[in-house]
Design a protein around this motif. Structure first.
Motif, short mmCIF file in Angstrom:
data_model
loop_
_atom_site.label_atom_id
_atom_site.label_comp_id
_atom_site.label_asym_id
_atom_site.label_seq_id
_atom_site.Cartn_x
_atom_site.Cartn_y
_atom_site.Cartn_z
N PRO A 29 -11.62 4.45 6.53
CA PRO A 29 -11.33 4.28 5.10
C PRO A 29 -9.86 4.54 4.79
CG PRO A 29 -12.51 6.33 5.48
CD PRO A 29 -12.37 5.67 6.81
N TYR A 30 -9.25 3.58 4.12
CA TYR A 30 -7.88 3.71 3.65
C TYR A 30 -7.89 3.75 2.13
CZ TYR A 30 -5.24 2.91 8.00
OH TYR A 30 -4.67 3.01 9.24
N LEU A 31 -7.06 4.62 1.57
CA LEU A 31 -6.94 4.77 0.12
C LEU A 31 -5.56 4.29 -0.32
CD1 LEU A 31 -8.55 6.07 -2.31
CD2 LEU A 31 -7.11 8.08 -1.95
N LEU A 32 -5.52 3.29 -1.19
CA LEU A 32 -4.26 2.80 -1.73
C LEU A 32 -3.99 3.54 -3.04
CD1 LEU A 32 -1.87 0.81 -1.72
CD2 LEU A 32 -3.37 -0.83 -2.90
N VAL A 33 -2.83 4.20 -3.13
CA VAL A 33 -2.51 5.10 -4.24
C VAL A 33 -1.22 4.68 -4.93
CG1 VAL A 33 -1.95 7.50 -4.83
CG2 VAL A 33 -3.65 7.02 -3.07
N ASP A 34 -1.25 4.72 -6.26
CA ASP A 34 -0.04 4.55 -7.07
C ASP A 34 0.63 5.91 -7.16
OD1 ASP A 34 1.92 4.27 -8.99
OD2 ASP A 34 0.61 3.41 -10.52
N ALA A 35 1.64 6.12 -6.34
CA ALA A 35 2.30 7.43 -6.25
C ALA A 35 3.16 7.75 -7.46
CB ALA A 35 3.13 7.50 -4.97
N THR A 36 3.32 6.80 -8.38
CA THR A 36 4.15 7.05 -9.57
C THR A 36 3.36 7.68 -10.71
OG1 THR A 36 3.74 4.85 -10.54
CG2 THR A 36 5.59 5.06 -8.99
N GLN A 37 2.04 7.78 -10.57
CA GLN A 37 1.22 8.35 -11.63
C GLN A 37 1.47 9.85 -11.74
OE1 GLN A 37 -0.89 6.97 -13.92
NE2 GLN A 37 -0.14 5.01 -13.17
N PRO A 38 1.44 10.40 -12.97
CA PRO A 38 1.65 11.84 -13.14
C PRO A 38 0.63 12.66 -12.35
CG PRO A 38 1.58 10.71 -15.28
CD PRO A 38 1.21 9.70 -14.23
N HIS A 39 1.07 13.80 -11.85
CA HIS A 39 0.26 14.79 -11.14
C HIS A 39 -0.18 14.34 -9.74
CE1 HIS A 39 0.29 16.79 -14.96
NE2 HIS A 39 -0.33 15.78 -15.52
N THR A 40 0.27 13.18 -9.28
CA THR A 40 -0.06 12.72 -7.94
C THR A 40 0.79 13.50 -6.95
OG1 THR A 40 -0.55 10.52 -8.79
CG2 THR A 40 -0.18 10.71 -6.42
N ASP A 41 0.14 14.14 -5.99
CA ASP A 41 0.85 14.94 -4.99
C ASP A 41 0.55 14.39 -3.61
OD1 ASP A 41 2.32 16.86 -3.68
OD2 ASP A 41 0.97 18.52 -4.15
N VAL A 42 1.46 13.56 -3.11
CA VAL A 42 1.36 12.92 -1.80
C VAL A 42 2.71 13.09 -1.10
CG1 VAL A 42 -0.38 11.23 -2.53
CG2 VAL A 42 2.03 10.67 -2.74
N LEU A 92 -5.72 2.89 -6.51
CA LEU A 92 -5.64 1.43 -6.70
C LEU A 92 -6.67 0.69 -5.86
CD1 LEU A 92 -1.77 0.98 -6.74
CD2 LEU A 92 -3.34 1.09 -8.69
N GLY A 93 -7.12 1.32 -4.77
CA GLY A 93 -8.12 0.66 -3.94
C GLY A 93 -8.58 1.55 -2.82
N ILE A 94 -9.74 1.20 -2.28
CA ILE A 94 -10.27 1.86 -1.09
C ILE A 94 -10.88 0.77 -0.22
CG2 ILE A 94 -12.42 2.50 -2.28
CD1 ILE A 94 -12.39 5.05 -0.44
N TYR A 95 -10.47 0.73 1.04
CA TYR A 95 -10.87 -0.38 1.89
C TYR A 95 -10.91 0.06 3.35
CZ TYR A 95 -5.84 -0.73 2.75
OH TYR A 95 -4.55 -0.46 3.09
N ALA A 96 -11.57 -0.75 4.18
CA ALA A 96 -11.66 -0.49 5.61
C ALA A 96 -10.43 -1.08 6.32
CB ALA A 96 -12.93 -1.10 6.19
N ARG A 97 -9.79 -0.27 7.13
CA ARG A 97 -8.61 -0.72 7.86
C ARG A 97 -8.92 -1.91 8.75
NH1 ARG A 97 -6.72 2.94 12.61
NH2 ARG A 97 -8.46 1.82 13.52
N GLU A 98 -10.08 -1.90 9.39
CA GLU A 98 -10.41 -2.89 10.40
C GLU A 98 -10.63 -4.29 9.83
OE1 GLU A 98 -11.37 1.13 11.92
OE2 GLU A 98 -11.73 0.09 10.05
N ASN A 99 -11.19 -4.40 8.64
CA ASN A 99 -11.49 -5.74 8.11
C ASN A 99 -11.03 -5.97 6.67
OD1 ASN A 99 -13.35 -4.31 6.61
ND2 ASN A 99 -15.13 -5.05 7.74
#
Length: 141
Positions: A29-42, A92-99
């Motif tokens: 599982p891969y998580l696509l994140v908008d890192a510009t959103q407030p309070h996002t800590d990545v 922004l999304g959650i998807y499988a790396r493989e497909n």
């Protein structure tokens, strides 16, 4: 005045379901994140064009918690442990790396909710604010 029914966003529920589906099928599982959103800590060193992709594989992270408000977990980046905090609105999304199968979300979903919440708060303020009257004094016998 018409009463508007507001529903909780579907994003956290769908993200949890897709995560489970990906893991059940032994995919990554891969998580696509908008890192510009407030309070996002990545880890900012890995952010590109305001976005970051995080590996949520159970063997790669610790203490994953997916609530209706945020996704939190601990992971190592370049050998350094870091606590990650991703508000659901930043997902922004959650998807499988493989497909590549998964879900990608409408970035404006939470903007619409904030707009309707702000309008509702303004209406409530107007309704609850007392009308100001001129002070009066009356003498009683």
């Amino acid at each position: 005045m018409s009463e508007q029914i507001t529903f909780t966003p579907t994003r956290p529920y769908l993200a949890r379901a897709i995560y489970e589906w990906i893991c059940d099928n032994q995919l990554t599982p891969y998580l696509l994140v908008d890192a510009t959103q407030p309070h996002t800590d990545v880890p900012l060193q890995f952010v590109k064009d305001g976005q970051i992709v995080l590996n949520l594989a159970p063997h790669a992270i610790h203490q994953l918690h997916m609530s209706n408000e945020a996704i939190t977990f601990s992971a190592r980046f370049g050998g350094v442990a870091k606590e990650i905090y991703v508000p659901i609105r930043a997902v922004l999304g959650i998807y499988a790396r493989e497909n590549g199968q998964g879900l990608f979300f409408d970035a404006s979903e939470y903007a619409e909710i904030e707009d309707s919440t702000a309008a509702s708060i303004d209406e409530t303020k107007q309704e609850t604010e007392p009308t100001k009257k001129k002070p009066s004094l009356r003498i009683l016998d």
